[in-house]
Every structure is written in C-alpha cells, then in structure tokens.
Design an enzyme around this catalytic site. Structure first.
Site, PDB file in Angstrom:
ATOM      1  N   GLY A 199      28.666  22.860   6.347  1.00  0.00           N
ATOM      2  CA  GLY A 199      29.903  23.089   7.078  1.00  0.00           C
ATOM      3  C   GLY A 199      29.576  23.342   8.537  1.00  0.00           C
ATOM      4  N   CYS A 200      30.371  24.143   9.179  1.00  0.00           N
ATOM      5  CA  CYS A 200      30.217  24.436  10.604  1.00  0.00           C
ATOM      6  C   CYS A 200      28.804  24.929  10.898  1.00  0.00           C
ATOM      7  CB  CYS A 200      31.236  25.491  11.015  1.00  0.00           C
ATOM      8  SG  CYS A 200      31.030  26.067  12.703  1.00  0.00           S
ATOM      9  N   PHE A 201      28.089  24.210  11.752  1.00  0.00           N
ATOM     10  CA  PHE A 201      26.705  24.618  12.020  1.00  0.00           C
ATOM     11  C   PHE A 201      26.621  25.937  12.770  1.00  0.00           C
ATOM     12  CE2 PHE A 201      26.650  20.842  15.238  1.00  0.00           C
ATOM     13  CZ  PHE A 201      27.440  21.518  16.159  1.00  0.00           C
ATOM     14  N   TRP A 202      27.681  26.328  13.468  1.00  0.00           N
ATOM     15  CA  TRP A 202      27.665  27.631  14.138  1.00  0.00           C
ATOM     16  C   TRP A 202      27.376  28.743  13.139  1.00  0.00           C
ATOM     17  CZ3 TRP A 202      32.955  27.443  17.121  1.00  0.00           C
ATOM     18  CH2 TRP A 202      32.865  26.545  18.184  1.00  0.00           C
TER      19      TRP A 202
END
Length: 177
Positions: free
Chosen positions: A13-16
């Site tokens: 999902g969101c790499f952050w």
C-alpha cells in the site's frame, strides 16, 4: 571486512506507511520508497497514482542477513498489511496499492511462499491471503519528497496511519502497531 548485504522488496500500500517499521532496526542499512512492477520506465508519483502504469508503491530494503534475516523481514511485512485485500490497502484503493513480495532469488521466493502458507494456515485471517509473490522487476526510487516521509512530515504521517485505518487494523490483528 566486507559487509554482507541483501535486498528485499515489498509492496504494502502507501509507501509512506511502510518505511518507518523497517527503517530503524538493527541490520537494516537503507529503506527506499519507490515503484515496481509496471511498464513505464522511471515513472513519476503522479503517473503511478493514476493506476495506469502497472506499478505498485513499494519499499526496497537493503539489509544485513546475518543481523536481520529475510525471514524476520517477512514476519514484519505481514504485520504491516492486510494480505486479504486485493483492491488496495486500507483507504488507498487501486492496483498501485496492492500487496506483493518481490523476490530477488529462489531462496527468497521459497521463504516468501512458506511464510504465506504459514500465515494462511494460522487462522488469523478468515479470507484468503491474496498477496502476490513475484519476481523482482526494475525498481524506480520515488521522488525525494517521498523518501523518509515519516521524518519529514511526522504529523501528516501520523494522521495518514490513523485516518487510513492501518493502525486500527494492525492493532486488531496483531495487538500492536
């Protein structure tokens, strides 16, 4: 003395939200946010976000396998994602937010498949584990603004984890986040 290093690549999902859990552990040399699995060379965040390039947001981890074995990376990875969601992760929807383990050799492939089978057999999830296990493809580092996002924007990072539902899910399934 030469240092032994290896590479692992995970889409979650969101790499952050994927960098911080790996970033400060002993034996982890570097965690880079980027894009993998698509058809466009050197894609931009804006291109990947459209879901039309075939890329997934991912992290690439450089690690010392003697200090932090690949099996431990897999254990940590599974506790950061919803492996039963094939449409994205939490409030991030689309193929660019799917989960996948990209293996760099046959040993990683076998260990990833074994860990997936063990997770499926554990009874922790009632739905099938849909996380893909794929051969590593070209990995393109994301723009600098996306690297170490949790350090650059700690308040926004914390909000993202809560608002997305990721932290609540991790707490529910694993008792921690």
């Amino acid at each position: 003395m030469t240092q032994n290093v290896d590479t692992a690549t995970f889409a979650g999902g969101c790499f952050w939200c994927m960098v911080k859990p790996f970033d400060t552990l002993p034996g982890i040399k570097e965690v880079v946010s980027g894009y993998i699995g698509g058809t466009v060379e050197n894609p931009s965040y804006e291109q990947v976000k459209t879901g039309t390039t075939g890329h997934m947001e991912a992290i690439q981890v450089t690690f010392d396998p003697e200090l932090f074995p690949y099996e431990k990376l897999l254990e940590l990875y599974w506790t950061q994602v919803d492996p039963t969601d094939d449409e994205g992760q939490f409030f991030d929807r689309g193929s660019n937010y799917r989960t996948a383990i990209f293996y760099h050799d046959e040993t990683q492939k076998n260990l990833a498949e074994k860990s997936k089978t063990e997770l499926a057999a554990s009874g922790r999830f009632t739905k099938p584990i849909v996380t893909r296990i794929l051969p590593a493809a070209p990995f393109y580092p994301a723009e600098e603004e996306h690297q170490k996002f949790y350090k650059k924007h700690p308040d926004r990072y914390a909000e993202e984890r809560v608002e997305s539902g990721r932290d609540a899910f991790i707490t529910e399934k694993w008792g921690k986040h």
